[in-house]
Design an enzyme around this catalytic site. Structure first.
Site, PDB file in Angstrom:
ATOM      1  N   LYS A 141       0.846  -1.207   0.000  1.00 47.96           N
ATOM      2  CA  LYS A 141       0.000   0.000   0.000  1.00 47.96           C
ATOM      3  C   LYS A 141       0.876   1.249   0.000  1.00 47.96           C
ATOM      4  CE  LYS A 141      -3.643  -2.455  -0.174  1.00 47.96           C
ATOM      5  NZ  LYS A 141      -4.785  -2.797   0.640  1.00 47.96           N
TER       6      LYS A 141
HETATM    7  C1  LIG Z   1      -5.875  -3.802   0.982  1.00 44.43           C
HETATM    8  C2  LIG Z   1      -7.340  -3.555   1.009  1.00 44.43           C
HETATM    9  C3  LIG Z   1      -8.135  -3.987   2.081  1.00 44.43           C
HETATM   10  C4  LIG Z   1      -7.646  -4.923   3.176  1.00 44.43           C
HETATM   11  O1  LIG Z   1      -6.549  -4.505   3.863  1.00 44.43           O
HETATM   12  P1  LIG Z   1      -5.638  -5.623   4.617  1.00 44.43           P
HETATM   13  O2  LIG Z   1      -4.670  -4.788   5.397  1.00 44.43           O
HETATM   14  O3  LIG Z   1      -4.982  -6.438   3.562  1.00 44.43           O
HETATM   15  O4  LIG Z   1      -6.528  -6.418   5.484  1.00 44.43           O
HETATM   16  C5  LIG Z   1      -9.481  -3.633   2.090  1.00 44.43           C
HETATM   17  N1  LIG Z   1     -10.014  -2.901   1.097  1.00 44.43           N
HETATM   18  C6  LIG Z   1      -9.292  -2.491   0.034  1.00 44.43           C
HETATM   19  C7  LIG Z   1      -9.946  -1.657  -1.014  1.00 44.43           C
HETATM   20  C8  LIG Z   1      -7.930  -2.813  -0.044  1.00 44.43           C
HETATM   21  O5  LIG Z   1      -7.225  -2.416  -1.110  1.00 44.43           O
END
Ligand SMILES: *Cc1c(COP(=O)(O)O)cnc(C)c1O
Length: 367
Positions: free
Chosen positions: A185
């Site tokens: 991210k």
């Molecule tokens: C990455 C993501 C999540 C989940 O996050 P995690 O930290 O992997 O649990 C939820 N919604 C969206 C749109 C994402 O891109």
């Protein structure tokens, strides 16, 4: 080869700071929550322009607890979009509520406010727009409709750290906002991480209790809680990285702009739209083309790694077939799923690499 993302390059740029922060936690022997996590919560809340931030183990946990804190449970409905990562929908299912989908609008590929009102029923308890790819959903009409019906809005801002809508930061506009710090991210931990942000004192207190076994104080369990706490090492690493996030975001925006200048008139692909009044933070730079699969193969052969976000909309996923949707129910999402192709974008990329990728997309010889 141009990789889709290069976390080794990111680490190389901040190695001394990250190493010192991690060693400091190891020596402190304070490994879960604690002062580093609390400091990160204050700093991330300030970054989002909100009162409170509650650090968690994943972004999915943030969505789950934000929903619970908003009173969502069995028998309720939560409206979201099918064109998202599956975690958005799974978090709704964890609460026992039923996900209800509305389609996206074709330009930003985020929730279509024009279709929202028709999906509201007496059971609707929350609306969860997704700020897909790093661009915020059209929050003003969504918030207006929600307010008129007395429904809470919870932002899935897991891809949108630092994104803005008319000067307001992602996560700050709804009852709460949820972020992921999965390594890839825009702000990523060295492992898993997430956070929920809110201006509401009661939401904050509930999420804070729920992440740590529902305790009001030690061994006094007011709520049926979870073990969703953030590790101290992740808090310390995230504090270091947060100091770099704005410059990384500006680098992403540079690369996004560069791609758009190079490919804006392409006959092969359509470039993503950057809407006036919204700050796109380019977690993903997705072009669209009807020949997506063959373009992806060509790029792979030419040494350019790409990805698909996402090839199957959630309403057509086997895991969620019980919701009773079928192909044709959300045509804009279905078209997007078959046409999007995510090009490499990360802060450490060079303008030259962006040019090479764009040339490969145009199937011209490498400049
Ligand atoms: C990455 C993501 C999540 C989940 O996050 P995690 O930290 O992997 O649990 C939820 N919604 C969206 C749109 C994402 O891109």
């Amino acid at each position: 080869m141009i990789p889709f993302l290069d976390l080794k390059a990111q680490y190389a740029g901040i190695k001394a700071e990250v190493d010192a922060a991690v060693l400091n936690v190891l020596a402190s022997a304070h490994y879960v929550l604690g002062p580093e996590v609390e400091a990160f919560e204050r700093e991330f809340a300030a970054y989002c322009g909100v009162k409170h931030a509650i650090a968690l183990n994943t972004g999915t946990s943030a969505l789950h607890l934000a929903l619970l804190a908003a009173g969502v449970g069995p028998g309720d409905e939560v409206i979201t979009v099918p064109f998202t990562f599956v975690a958005t929908v799974s978090a709704i299912c964890y609460t026992g509520a039923t996900p209800v989908f509305v389609d996206i609008e074709p330009v930003t590929m985020t929730m279509d406010p024009a279709q929202l009102e028709a999906a509201i029923t007496p059971r609707t308890r929350a609306i969860m727009p997704v700020h897909l790819y790093g661009q915020m959903a059209d929050m003003d009409p969504i918030l207006e409709i929600a307010a008129r019906h007395g429904i809470r809005v919870i932002e899935d801002a897991c891809q949108a750290h630092g994104a803005e809508y008319r000067g307001k930061r992602a996560g700050s506009m709804g009852a709460s906002g949820c972020f992921s710090f999965y390594p890839g991210k825009n702000l990523g931990a060295c492992g898993e991480g997430g956070i929920a942000v809110t201006n509401d004192d009661r939401q904050m207190e509930k999420i804070r209790m729920l992440r740590d076994w529902g305790q009001e104080r030690r061994y006094h369990h007011l709520l049926k809680g979870f073990n969703y706490r953030m590790d101290a090492i992740q808090g310390a690493v995230l504090r270091v990285k947060l100091r770099h996030l704005e410059s990384w975001t500006e680098a992403r925006r540079e690369h996004g702009g560069h791609y758009t200048r190079l490919l804006g008139h392409s006959r092969r692909v359509t470039v993503p739209a950057e809407v006036t009044g919204r700050r796109h933070v380019y977690h993903v730079y997705a072009v669209r083309t009807p020949d997506r699969d063959s373009l992806q193969r060509t790029l792979q052969e030419g040494g350019v790694q790409t990805n698909l976000h996402y090839p199957i909309p959630v309403h057509l996923q086997a895991a969620h077939i019980d919701l009773g949707y079928k192909r044709g129910d959300f045509p804009v999402s279905e078209a997007a799923a078959s046409e999007v192709l995510s090009l490499p974008i990360y802060p450490e990329m060079t303008p030259r690499q962006v040019e090479s990728v764009a040339a490969a997309v145009e199937q011209k010889a490498y400049a």
